[in-house]
Design a protein around this motif. Structure first.
Motif, PDB file in Angstrom:
ATOM      1  N   THR A   1       0.838  -1.207  -0.136  1.00  0.00           N
ATOM      2  CA  THR A   1      -0.164  -0.069  -0.128  1.00  0.00           C
ATOM      3  C   THR A   1       0.952   1.283   0.028  1.00  0.00           C
ATOM      4  OG1 THR A   1      -0.066   0.029   2.225  1.00  0.00           O
ATOM      5  CG2 THR A   1      -2.200  -0.973   1.109  1.00  0.00           C
TER       6      THR A   1
ATOM      7  N   SER B   1       9.222  -1.600  -8.895  1.00  0.00           N
ATOM      8  CA  SER B   1       7.689  -1.854  -8.836  1.00  0.00           C
ATOM      9  C   SER B   1       7.416  -2.371 -10.412  1.00  0.00           C
ATOM     10  CB  SER B   1       7.216  -0.418  -8.606  1.00  0.00           C
ATOM     11  OG  SER B   1       5.644  -0.567  -8.787  1.00  0.00           O
TER      12      SER B   1
ATOM     13  N   ALA C   1       4.061  -2.385 -10.774  1.00  0.00           N
ATOM     14  CA  ALA C   1       2.783  -2.061 -10.742  1.00  0.00           C
ATOM     15  C   ALA C   1       2.737  -0.743 -11.750  1.00  0.00           C
ATOM     16  CB  ALA C   1       2.265  -1.465  -9.375  1.00  0.00           C
TER      17      ALA C   1
ATOM     18  N   LYS D   1       1.978   5.169 -12.248  1.00  0.00           N
ATOM     19  CA  LYS D   1       1.076   6.188 -11.334  1.00  0.00           C
ATOM     20  C   LYS D   1       0.643   5.504 -10.198  1.00  0.00           C
ATOM     21  CE  LYS D   1      -3.082   9.250 -11.926  1.00  0.00           C
ATOM     22  NZ  LYS D   1      -4.121   8.407 -11.711  1.00  0.00           N
ATOM     23  N   ALA D   2       0.424   4.414 -10.174  1.00  0.00           N
ATOM     24  CA  ALA D   2      -0.080   3.742  -8.668  1.00  0.00           C
ATOM     25  C   ALA D   2       1.192   3.614  -7.958  1.00  0.00           C
ATOM     26  CB  ALA D   2      -0.570   2.434  -8.825  1.00  0.00           C
ATOM     27  N   THR D   3       2.402   3.420  -8.550  1.00  0.00           N
ATOM     28  CA  THR D   3       3.848   3.376  -7.963  1.00  0.00           C
ATOM     29  C   THR D   3       3.958   4.855  -7.222  1.00  0.00           C
ATOM     30  OG1 THR D   3       4.668   1.681  -9.281  1.00  0.00           O
ATOM     31  CG2 THR D   3       6.130   3.027  -8.138  1.00  0.00           C
TER      32      THR D   3
ATOM     33  N   GLU E   1       1.806   7.097  -6.226  1.00  0.00           N
ATOM     34  CA  GLU E   1       0.997   7.392  -5.180  1.00  0.00           C
ATOM     35  C   GLU E   1       1.375   6.603  -4.171  1.00  0.00           C
ATOM     36  OE1 GLU E   1      -2.797   8.465  -8.296  1.00  0.00           O
ATOM     37  OE2 GLU E   1      -2.668   6.219  -7.273  1.00  0.00           O
ATOM     38  N   MET E   2       1.616   5.135  -4.462  1.00  0.00           N
ATOM     39  CA  MET E   2       2.421   4.397  -3.173  1.00  0.00           C
ATOM     40  C   MET E   2       3.597   5.265  -2.465  1.00  0.00           C
ATOM     41  SD  MET E   2       2.014   0.396  -4.015  1.00  0.00           S
ATOM     42  CE  MET E   2       2.243   0.507  -5.744  1.00  0.00           C
TER      43      MET E   2
ATOM     44  N   GLU F   1      -7.870  -4.286 -15.992  1.00  0.00           N
ATOM     45  CA  GLU F   1      -7.367  -3.460 -15.189  1.00  0.00           C
ATOM     46  C   GLU F   1      -7.738  -3.655 -13.660  1.00  0.00           C
ATOM     47  OE1 GLU F   1      -8.465   0.692 -15.688  1.00  0.00           O
ATOM     48  OE2 GLU F   1      -6.998   1.468 -14.428  1.00  0.00           O
TER      49      GLU F   1
ATOM     50  N   GLY G   1      -4.505  -4.829 -12.298  1.00  0.00           N
ATOM     51  CA  GLY G   1      -3.854  -3.614 -12.170  1.00  0.00           C
ATOM     52  C   GLY G   1      -3.418  -2.764 -13.239  1.00  0.00           C
TER      53      GLY G   1
ATOM     54  N   PRO H   1      -2.539  -0.526 -15.823  1.00  0.00           N
ATOM     55  CA  PRO H   1      -3.419   0.687 -16.038  1.00  0.00           C
ATOM     56  C   PRO H   1      -4.250   0.812 -17.321  1.00  0.00           C
ATOM     57  CG  PRO H   1      -0.903   1.169 -16.492  1.00  0.00           C
ATOM     58  CD  PRO H   1      -1.169  -0.372 -15.693  1.00  0.00           C
TER      59      PRO H   1
END
Ligand SMILES: Cc1cc2nc3c(=O)[nH]c(=O)nc-3n(C[C@H](O)[C@H](O)[C@H](O)COP(=O)(O)OP(=O)(O)OC[C@H]3O[C@@H](n4cnc5c(N)ncnc54)[C@H](O)[C@@H]3O)c2cc1C
Length: 511
Positions: free
Chosen positions: A254, A281, A283, A286-288, A290-291, A440, A444, A446
């Motif tokens: 997270t 990462s 992932a 963008k998610a990275t 944000e994490m 997605e 996950g 994108p």
């Protein structure tokens, strides 16, 4: 907050790239842990992929996966409306009934040239893309530029004619290139289908020749390994485990924990903290971001990431069939081929039209395979599986997905297949559709995008995934990207994972 362990490196995501990165680092003596939020490892390679087109031989060799690239490649059969299907095996083209194809020589010459170009370009795929904005600031930059210089030399070695041709076509569109060499029809359609596969483009879009070359990077053979893609995913997982990687599935990361602009750990969904000196990462970028906390990135980087193009447009349809379907004129052996429904270059371009406006497809390009005909291990109770990748399906159609829209896509695809496989609809027991939105949600990726980020001219090589954020390093000390959004891109190649791991070692973060 409980600290559960300490590793040299934590890899976020146990798709095939995360597993490759982890195995590469563990083989160099680093302690590595992979955190996968799904219950099983393999990511999209396990969940949606159905064929191996592009596994890089270096990755296969280093991870002991050479067997995946062995065995006879599948032929491709481009289905024709008049029943004169075209069979493509390597550089050879004939009609499926064995008759000579009038464009066989033109096809062979074009593929020869494109493979030669793909070979030159392919040198960059195993390296960090050169930094073109920093000058000769370090030995590392010099090394990266040397790769580019070597490519320039190899280009020169192609000879003046081929070099000019390379420079002429590299950023152009597949439609013009193909139709300059042959009349429109199922052969031209097949080439154009491969040029658009996975991307939000039609064959008239610029850059589609580059995509075709990307497909030919490892020679263009298409394989269906024994046990299907689940076996491929398991082989990557086994390679990582054998290299000594700790594999944890079932809960995601997270937060990436940062101190003094440097990574020092990750936090999992249940609050567990794992200490580490580096995080790779796979992932979404963008998610990275944000994490890790958006405040650690400069405004321009965050803006570019928000605008990264990643509109997925390939859906996956799996049909469980009561019995094996047949196609008039094709032998049992030919039924094991990869089938394309791409009757012409013009039809591939028309297939792209509705998705531009988020509309449902009316006659999409389809790539289908019946793995149960080749591999008894994946067939059960005499049933068969038909797996289809449907190109040009919107991520979110007008008004969102509902049962009627899903039914429309399934019926459209089954009807298209039925024109070649009479009686197919009656054989279908259970259709299972994964839209880009489903993909997605499940993986996950994108936008549910095949490559995590569109392979457009503005998002490849030195600007992948976005300008200023290439080179795997992700702004914060010890944080790297290692998934398909990084150079050189998606498909089951293992290259982003391998390259990212090697870049981390080169940067000396762990020494
Ligand atoms: C419909 C479709 C069909 C395709 N078919 C083929 C094909 O036949 N052949 C082919 O070569 N390619 C195919 N592709 C493309 C290919 O599957 C992908 O490009 C490739 O598998 C991407 O691998 P990856 O490891 O980079 O990412 P992924 O496989 O997406 O792996 C990323 C992993 O990270 C995990 N994750 C994400 N966030 C977190 C988090 N916070 N914490 C922990 N884990 C996290 C995800 O669960 C996932 O397992 C297809 C793509 C699509 C959409």
């Amino acid at each position: 907050m409980s600290v559960s362990a300490t590793y040299d490196v934590v890899v976020i995501g146990g798709g095939h790239n995360g597993l490759t990165a982890a195995a590469t680092l563990a083989k160099k003596g680093k302690s590595v842990c992979v955190i996968e939020k799904a219950e099983a490892f393999g990511g999209m390679a396990r969940e949606v992929a159905h064929l191996l087109y592009n596994l890089h031989p270096k990755v296969a060799r280093e991870l002991g996966l050479g067997a995946l690239n062995e065995g006879k490649p599948l032929s491709t059969i481009s289905l024709a409306e008049d029943g004169n299907h075209v069979e493509i095996s390597g550089d050879t083209v004939r009609f499926a009934d064995g008759a000579a194809h009038p464009d066989a020589a033109a096809y062979a010459e074009m593929i020869r040239r494109l493979k030669k170009f793909a070979g030159v370009l392919g040198q960059l795929s195993t390296k960090t893309p050169p930094k073109l904005d920093g000058g000769l600031t370090s030995l590392a930059t010099l090394g990266e530029l040397a790769g580019l210089a070597k490519m320039g030399l190899d280009l020169k070695r192609l000879g003046k004619k081929d070099m000019n041709e390379f420079l002429r076509v590299i950023l152009t569109n597949a439609y013009d290139l193909v139709l300059d060499e042959m009349p429109d029809g199922p052969l031209a359609g097949a080439l154009c289908a491969d040029a658009v596969r996975g991307n939000f483009v039609g064959p008239r879009s610029p850059g589609t020749v580059f995509n075709l070359m990307y497909r030919l990077g490892q020679g263009g053979d298409v394989r269906l390994p024994k046990g299907g893609m689940i076996a491929v995913a398991r082989a990557f997982e086994d390679a990582a485990r054998k290299a000594g990687v700790d594999l944890r599935a079932g809960q995601g990361v997270t937060r990436v924990l940062i101190e003094n602009d440097t990574v020092n750990g990750v936090e999992l969904e249940d609050g567990t903290v794992i200490n580490t000196r580096a995080v790779l990462s796979s992932a979404a970028p963008k998610a990275t971001m944000e994490m890790a906390g958006i405040e650690h990135f400069d405004v321009e980087a965050a803006r570019r990431m928000r605008h990264m193009r990643c509109k997925g447009s390939v859906a996956k349809l799996t049909l469980t069939l009561k019995d094996a379907p047949s196609i008039k004129g094709l032998s049992w052996d030919q039924m094991k081929s990869r089938f394309l429904i791409a009757p012409s270059a013009a039809a591939v371009e028309r297939s792209f039209n509705p998705v531009k406006y988020n509309e449902l497809p009316t006659a999409p390009v389809i790539e289908a395979v019946i793995p149960t005909l080749s591999d008894v291990e994946v067939a059960s109770d005499g049933r068969h599986i038909l797996s289809a990748n449907i190109q040009h399906v919107p991520h979110t159609p007008e008004g969102g997905w509902d049962d009627a829209k899903r039914r429309h896509v399934i019926n459209t695809v089954v009807a298209q297949l039925e024109t070649h496989m009479p009686g197919l609809a009656a054989l279908v027991e259970s259709p299972d559709l994964l839209t880009p939105a489903d993909i997605e949600a499940r993986t996950g990726a994108p936008g549910g995008h095949w490559h995590h980020a569109e392979m457009g001219v503005d998002q490849i090589l030195t600007v992948r995934p976005v300008n200023g954020m290439a080179h795997y390093r992700f702004a914060i000390g010890g944080l790297y990207l290692c998934g398909a959004a990084a150079h050189p891109g998606g498909d089951v190649t293992g290259l982003p994972g391998r390259n990212s791991a090697l870049q981390l070692l080169k940067d000396g973060v762990l020494s």
